[in-house]
Design a protein around this motif. Structure first.
Motif, PDB file in Angstrom:
ATOM      1  N   ALA A 114     -15.525 -68.429 -11.415  1.00  0.00           N
ATOM      2  CA  ALA A 114     -14.612 -67.649 -10.582  1.00  0.00           C
ATOM      3  C   ALA A 114     -13.227 -68.289 -10.561  1.00  0.00           C
ATOM      4  N   VAL A 115     -13.193 -69.634 -10.464  1.00  0.00           N
ATOM      5  CA  VAL A 115     -11.910 -70.350 -10.508  1.00  0.00           C
ATOM      6  C   VAL A 115     -11.217 -70.110 -11.843  1.00  0.00           C
ATOM      7  N   VAL A 116     -11.976 -70.209 -12.945  1.00  0.00           N
ATOM      8  CA  VAL A 116     -11.412 -69.967 -14.272  1.00  0.00           C
ATOM      9  C   VAL A 116     -10.868 -68.548 -14.375  1.00  0.00           C
ATOM     10  N   ALA A 117     -11.636 -67.580 -13.879  1.00  0.00           N
ATOM     11  CA  ALA A 117     -11.224 -66.175 -13.956  1.00  0.00           C
ATOM     12  C   ALA A 117      -9.895 -65.953 -13.249  1.00  0.00           C
ATOM     13  N   VAL A 118      -9.778 -66.461 -12.027  1.00  0.00           N
ATOM     14  CA  VAL A 118      -8.542 -66.269 -11.259  1.00  0.00           C
ATOM     15  C   VAL A 118      -7.386 -67.035 -11.894  1.00  0.00           C
ATOM     16  N   ALA A 119      -7.635 -68.303 -12.248  1.00  0.00           N
ATOM     17  CA  ALA A 119      -6.562 -69.146 -12.784  1.00  0.00           C
ATOM     18  C   ALA A 119      -6.022 -68.596 -14.095  1.00  0.00           C
ATOM     19  N   ILE A 120      -6.909 -68.190 -14.994  1.00  0.00           N
ATOM     20  CA  ILE A 120      -6.450 -67.700 -16.290  1.00  0.00           C
ATOM     21  C   ILE A 120      -5.740 -66.366 -16.146  1.00  0.00           C
ATOM     22  N   THR A 121      -6.220 -65.499 -15.258  1.00  0.00           N
ATOM     23  CA  THR A 121      -5.549 -64.219 -15.037  1.00  0.00           C
ATOM     24  C   THR A 121      -4.143 -64.433 -14.498  1.00  0.00           C
ATOM     25  N   VAL A 122      -4.018 -65.312 -13.504  1.00  0.00           N
ATOM     26  CA  VAL A 122      -2.688 -65.618 -12.951  1.00  0.00           C
ATOM     27  C   VAL A 122      -1.790 -66.219 -14.022  1.00  0.00           C
ATOM     28  N   LEU A 123      -2.333 -67.146 -14.814  1.00  0.00           N
ATOM     29  CA  LEU A 123      -1.542 -67.788 -15.866  1.00  0.00           C
ATOM     30  C   LEU A 123      -1.063 -66.772 -16.895  1.00  0.00           C
ATOM     31  N   VAL A 124      -2.007 -65.977 -17.440  1.00  0.00           N
ATOM     32  CA  VAL A 124      -1.664 -65.043 -18.511  1.00  0.00           C
ATOM     33  C   VAL A 124      -0.633 -64.025 -18.041  1.00  0.00           C
ATOM     34  N   TYR A 125      -0.916 -63.370 -16.927  1.00  0.00           N
ATOM     35  CA  TYR A 125      -0.045 -62.278 -16.512  1.00  0.00           C
ATOM     36  C   TYR A 125       1.223 -62.770 -15.827  1.00  0.00           C
ATOM     37  N   GLY A 126       1.192 -63.997 -15.291  1.00  0.00           N
ATOM     38  CA  GLY A 126       2.435 -64.606 -14.826  1.00  0.00           C
ATOM     39  C   GLY A 126       3.382 -64.882 -15.985  1.00  0.00           C
ATOM     40  N   VAL A 127       2.830 -65.445 -17.070  1.00  0.00           N
ATOM     41  CA  VAL A 127       3.649 -65.700 -18.266  1.00  0.00           C
ATOM     42  C   VAL A 127       4.127 -64.387 -18.883  1.00  0.00           C
ATOM     43  N   VAL A 128       3.234 -63.385 -18.924  1.00  0.00           N
ATOM     44  CA  VAL A 128       3.628 -62.078 -19.473  1.00  0.00           C
ATOM     45  C   VAL A 128       4.776 -61.488 -18.671  1.00  0.00           C
ATOM     46  N   GLY A 129       4.690 -61.589 -17.339  1.00  0.00           N
ATOM     47  CA  GLY A 129       5.769 -61.090 -16.498  1.00  0.00           C
ATOM     48  C   GLY A 129       7.095 -61.779 -16.805  1.00  0.00           C
ATOM     49  N   LEU A 130       7.053 -63.099 -16.983  1.00  0.00           N
ATOM     50  CA  LEU A 130       8.278 -63.828 -17.333  1.00  0.00           C
ATOM     51  C   LEU A 130       8.819 -63.387 -18.687  1.00  0.00           C
ATOM     52  N   ILE A 131       7.913 -63.175 -19.646  1.00  0.00           N
ATOM     53  CA  ILE A 131       8.342 -62.798 -20.996  1.00  0.00           C
ATOM     54  C   ILE A 131       9.044 -61.436 -20.993  1.00  0.00           C
ATOM     55  N   VAL A 132       8.420 -60.461 -20.337  1.00  0.00           N
ATOM     56  CA  VAL A 132       8.988 -59.111 -20.404  1.00  0.00           C
ATOM     57  C   VAL A 132      10.294 -58.991 -19.612  1.00  0.00           C
ATOM     58  N   LYS A 133      10.515 -59.904 -18.662  1.00  0.00           N
ATOM     59  CA  LYS A 133      11.776 -59.854 -17.911  1.00  0.00           C
ATOM     60  C   LYS A 133      12.828 -60.785 -18.480  1.00  0.00           C
ATOM     61  N   MET A 134      12.471 -61.514 -19.535  1.00  0.00           N
ATOM     62  CA  MET A 134      13.415 -62.475 -20.102  1.00  0.00           C
ATOM     63  C   MET A 134      14.677 -61.793 -20.619  1.00  0.00           C
TER      64      MET A 134
END
Length: 318
Positions: free
Chosen positions: A173-193
């Protein structure tokens, strides 16, 4: 009375230390599991920005948020219970399932290389086509994410298979939440760059404006680099999964050969032995992944894809 209170406080402190140690263990295990899933995570990060390409800037983050929530539901409500039940009642099935997923990763990586070698372009989007509605975009992205999320969770489970049932559940569960936050947080930064770069480029300060223009120009290069890194990571992770799995199933030849090469490289390079040995293992795993992936691409091209092309040609001729 005072002695009883002191003893009670000692017990509370002991329990607190035990809880802290358990949290540390969960964190360490989740970290190990997440690292093993890195190849799929990179590819997930590289794939997702394409879903918001061409949309208005104010809709990018809301759509990414919806995809992220769908990804989290995939992991926590469907994949996590399924793999926990498998690990509890059919643990022998995990290695074959993991190898099937590894073969899929190899196929995805090899298919991308084949597409690039053919000079392929995105067949699913053209200027003349209207953009699909947001619901269609989100549902398609979540379906694609399901496969990648399943791989992430099974790879992570394989790293903590020796833990107890509830420990596995918490760690995953920790892995699921952490990886989702990591992936989509980075994606959000990329698309707004590029948006951030455009605003900075319009400021009156030369240095800031130049930095903003650099961000705008660097966006396509970053996406291209992520695609290359993601493809290489898929081949490496997929090939490594197949090597380890085949060894566990009693087919030791290929794994033994790669392990022998790794040891030779380690012994021949002195202080750099650890790094060089890892590189040899990584390259060998990626080559295994490329070979397996190419074979899967070839088989599908001669069977499933050919039938689809034939059906499409027949429909067009009518």
């Amino acid at each position: 009375m005072a002695g009883g209170l002191v003893a009670l406080f000692d017990d509370v402190a002991l329990l607190a230390r035990a809880a802290a140690a358990s949290i540390d263990d969960v964190g360490a295990a989740a970290g190990r599991a997440g690292v093993k899933a890195a190849g799929v995570v990179v590819d997930d990060t590289a794939v997702t920005p394409q879903y918001v390409r061409g949309l208005s800037a104010d809709r990018e983050i809301p759509i990414i948020r919806k995809i992220a929530m769908g990804s989290l539901r995939n992991k926590l409500l469907i994949i996590l219970p399924a793999i926990l039940l498998l690990s509890q009642f059919l643990p022998w099935a995990l290695t074959p399932i993991l190898m099937v997923g590894g073969a899929y990763l190899c196929y995805e990586g090899a298919e991308k290389i084949w597409h690039r070698l053919r000079g392929g372009h995105d067949d699913h989007a053209s200027p003349e086509q209207a953009m699909p509605d947001e619901k269609t975009i989100v549902s398609g992205a979540v379906r694609t994410d399901f496969i990648l999320s399943a791989e992430i969770m099974v790879i992570s489970l394989n790293e903590v298979a020796s833990e107890g049932f509830w420990s596995r559940a918490i760690i995953l569960a920790v892995v699921a939440v952490a990886i989702t936050v990591l992936v989509y947080g980075v994606v959000g930064l990329i698309v707004k760059m590029d948006d951030a770069g455009l605003r900075l480029s319009q400021t009156g300060k030369k240095g800031v404006a130049a930095f903003g223009r650099g961000l705008v120009k660097g966006m396509p290069k970053l996406l291209s680099a992520l695609t290359v890194i993601g493809t290489a990571a898929m081949l490496w992770v997929g090939g490594h999964i197949l090597l380890i799995g085949s060894d566990e199933l009693g087919l030791h030849a290929v794994y033994g050969f790669v392990h022998h090469l790794e040891e030779l490289a380690h012994d021949a390079t002195g202080a750099l032995g650890g790094v060089v040995g890892w590189l040899v293992n990584t390259v060998a795993s990626a080559l295994v992944g490329l070979v397996v992936g190419a074979l899967v691409v070839l088989v599908l091209s001669l069977t499933l894809h050919r039938r689809k092309d034939t059906a499409a040609t027949g429909t067009t001729s009518h």
